[in-house]
Design an enzyme around this catalytic site. Sequence first.
Site, PDB file in Angstrom:
ATOM      1  N   ARG A  72       0.895  -1.161   0.000  1.00 51.80           N
ATOM      2  CA  ARG A  72       0.000   0.000   0.000  1.00 51.80           C
ATOM      3  C   ARG A  72       0.931   1.208   0.000  1.00 51.80           C
ATOM      4  NH1 ARG A  72      -5.020  -2.095   1.214  1.00 51.80           N
ATOM      5  NH2 ARG A  72      -5.000  -3.986   2.492  1.00 51.80           N
ATOM      6  N   GLY A 102      -7.536  -3.344  -5.499  1.00 47.94           N
ATOM      7  CA  GLY A 102      -8.866  -2.939  -5.032  1.00 47.94           C
ATOM      8  C   GLY A 102      -9.153  -1.477  -5.344  1.00 47.94           C
ATOM      9  N   SER A 105      -6.246   1.123  -5.169  1.00 51.76           N
ATOM     10  CA  SER A 105      -5.242   0.896  -6.223  1.00 51.76           C
ATOM     11  C   SER A 105      -5.760   1.349  -7.583  1.00 51.76           C
ATOM     12  CB  SER A 105      -4.888  -0.591  -6.289  1.00 51.76           C
ATOM     13  OG  SER A 105      -4.497  -1.044  -5.019  1.00 51.76           O
ATOM     14  N   ASP A 128     -12.238  -8.253  -0.775  1.00 49.32           N
ATOM     15  CA  ASP A 128     -13.352  -7.522  -0.156  1.00 49.32           C
ATOM     16  C   ASP A 128     -14.623  -7.416  -0.998  1.00 49.32           C
ATOM     17  OD1 ASP A 128     -11.888  -7.152   2.086  1.00 49.32           O
ATOM     18  OD2 ASP A 128     -11.367  -5.069   1.715  1.00 49.32           O
ATOM     19  N   ARG A 163     -22.169 -23.385  22.729  1.00 44.69           N
ATOM     20  CA  ARG A 163     -21.560 -22.065  22.832  1.00 44.69           C
ATOM     21  C   ARG A 163     -22.095 -21.086  21.790  1.00 44.69           C
ATOM     22  NH1 ARG A 163     -15.460 -24.356  23.520  1.00 44.69           N
ATOM     23  NH2 ARG A 163     -15.439 -24.368  25.784  1.00 44.69           N
ATOM     24  N   HIS A 216     -26.293 -23.856  19.167  1.00 44.71           N
ATOM     25  CA  HIS A 216     -25.225 -22.861  19.111  1.00 44.71           C
ATOM     26  C   HIS A 216     -25.755 -21.610  18.435  1.00 44.71           C
ATOM     27  CE1 HIS A 216     -25.181 -23.664  14.910  1.00 44.71           C
ATOM     28  NE2 HIS A 216     -25.000 -24.946  15.148  1.00 44.71           N
ATOM     29  N   ARG A 254      -7.012 -14.300   3.455  1.00 43.52           N
ATOM     30  CA  ARG A 254      -6.396 -13.756   2.245  1.00 43.52           C
ATOM     31  C   ARG A 254      -5.515 -14.755   1.510  1.00 43.52           C
ATOM     32  NH1 ARG A 254      -5.053  -7.657   3.311  1.00 43.52           N
ATOM     33  NH2 ARG A 254      -2.886  -8.305   3.296  1.00 43.52           N
TER      34      ARG A 254
HETATM   35  O1  F6P Z   1      -7.500  -6.893   1.293  1.00 44.49           O
HETATM   36  C1  F6P Z   1      -8.443  -6.072   1.905  1.00 44.49           C
HETATM   37  C2  F6P Z   1      -8.291  -6.168   3.361  1.00 44.49           C
HETATM   38  O2  F6P Z   1      -8.273  -7.530   3.563  1.00 44.49           O
HETATM   39  C3  F6P Z   1      -9.290  -5.563   4.306  1.00 44.49           C
HETATM   40  O3  F6P Z   1     -10.488  -6.265   4.475  1.00 44.49           O
HETATM   41  C4  F6P Z   1      -8.486  -5.455   5.558  1.00 44.49           C
HETATM   42  O4  F6P Z   1      -8.978  -4.557   6.469  1.00 44.49           O
HETATM   43  C5  F6P Z   1      -7.174  -5.049   5.039  1.00 44.49           C
HETATM   44  O5  F6P Z   1      -7.073  -5.605   3.759  1.00 44.49           O
HETATM   45  C6  F6P Z   1      -6.008  -5.341   5.880  1.00 44.49           C
HETATM   46  O6  F6P Z   1      -4.836  -5.466   5.140  1.00 44.49           O
HETATM   47  P1  F6P Z   1      -3.387  -4.992   5.566  1.00 44.49           P
HETATM   48  O7  F6P Z   1      -3.278  -5.164   7.047  1.00 44.49           O
HETATM   49  O8  F6P Z   1      -2.505  -5.913   4.816  1.00 44.49           O
HETATM   50  O9  F6P Z   1      -3.243  -3.581   5.162  1.00 44.49           O
END
Ligand code: F6P
Length: 321
Positions: A72, A102, A105, A128, A163, A216, A254
């Site tokens: 990121r 996503g 990006s 997501d 539970r 449950h 993921r």
């Molecule tokens: O890929 C999307 C996502 O999985 C979100 O749902 C989540 O909050 C986030 O990425 C967390 O990713 P990172 O901790 O790698 O930035």
Amino acid sequence: MKRIGVLTSGGDSPGMNAAIRAVVRCGIYHNMEVYGIKRGYEGLIEGDVERLYRRSVGDILQRGGTILKTARSAHFQTPEGMEQAYKTLKELKIEDLVVIGGNGSLTGAKIFSERYGIGVIGLPGTIDNDLSYTDYTIGFDTAINTVLDAITRIRDTSSAHDRTSVIEVMGRHCGDIALYSGITGGAECVLLPEIDSDIEEVYRKVAEGIGSGKLHNIIIKAEGVGIKTDELIAMLRERTDREVKLIVLSYLQRGGSPTFRDRMLATQCGMHAVDLIRNDIVNRAVGERDGHIVDFDIAEALEMTRGIDYDLYKGVDILSM
Ligand code: F6P
């Protein structure tokens, strides 16, 4: 010979490798030179780029993660960072860029194309499912299946102990993982970021379940929901006579080998991206609508809104009676 770049950006998702493979092999088939950019926009800024060949993408179709790595990039959001990224492409004479990622990006790609005239094609790579122009994103199906597998296992043990289980899944702004896994996993209740959740309503649902003899209770909570997880757990522990367990699935969702659906979507999107580029059609976002591969102007695609499927949301309640 046309030179194109491909990168993966943001959170990785299963199927990104299948998309890279399709872009590389299809590009080479159509006489293009394909360059892989490492760690998303970070690698573009730093010039971390390598030429990819047919064999560079061998044996990756079935693998989760991304061979190009991802990041990121806050730096790319600055004018200096973007300028540097442009210089990298200019030096390498790369005209068009395929961005797999996503919402953030693809928004970065759109701004990049507007400011520097780079041709971009966005492919929806995120678990997501938060890109409204496409019915599904690459990685969503695999993530849902991972969550479903977890729900199934948790259900066994929570029934054995009578539970209540609160399962937290990913989704900061989009509740699709929670909603889709909730309805197909037989959850009693799903909590979504798009809908203001009422803690009393959760209590009512759980208490009603216990009263009607349920073994449950499974509550699926998306991470972006307003209600704090510890408050929810504390309330349920205090007001019901059941043990309450919290399971945070986190990054488990993921990883993993992409499902058939994700491999197919990734492959078709990758092939479609190259087809667009070779026909000089750029600044498009590629996705799936009603079972067909489609593309939209990237700016328009990112403006589209879908909202939550209320029938499914209501369905969770009805079907868990
Ligand atoms: O890929 C999307 C996502 O999985 C979100 O749902 C989540 O909050 C986030 O990425 C967390 O990713 P990172 O901790 O790698 O930035």
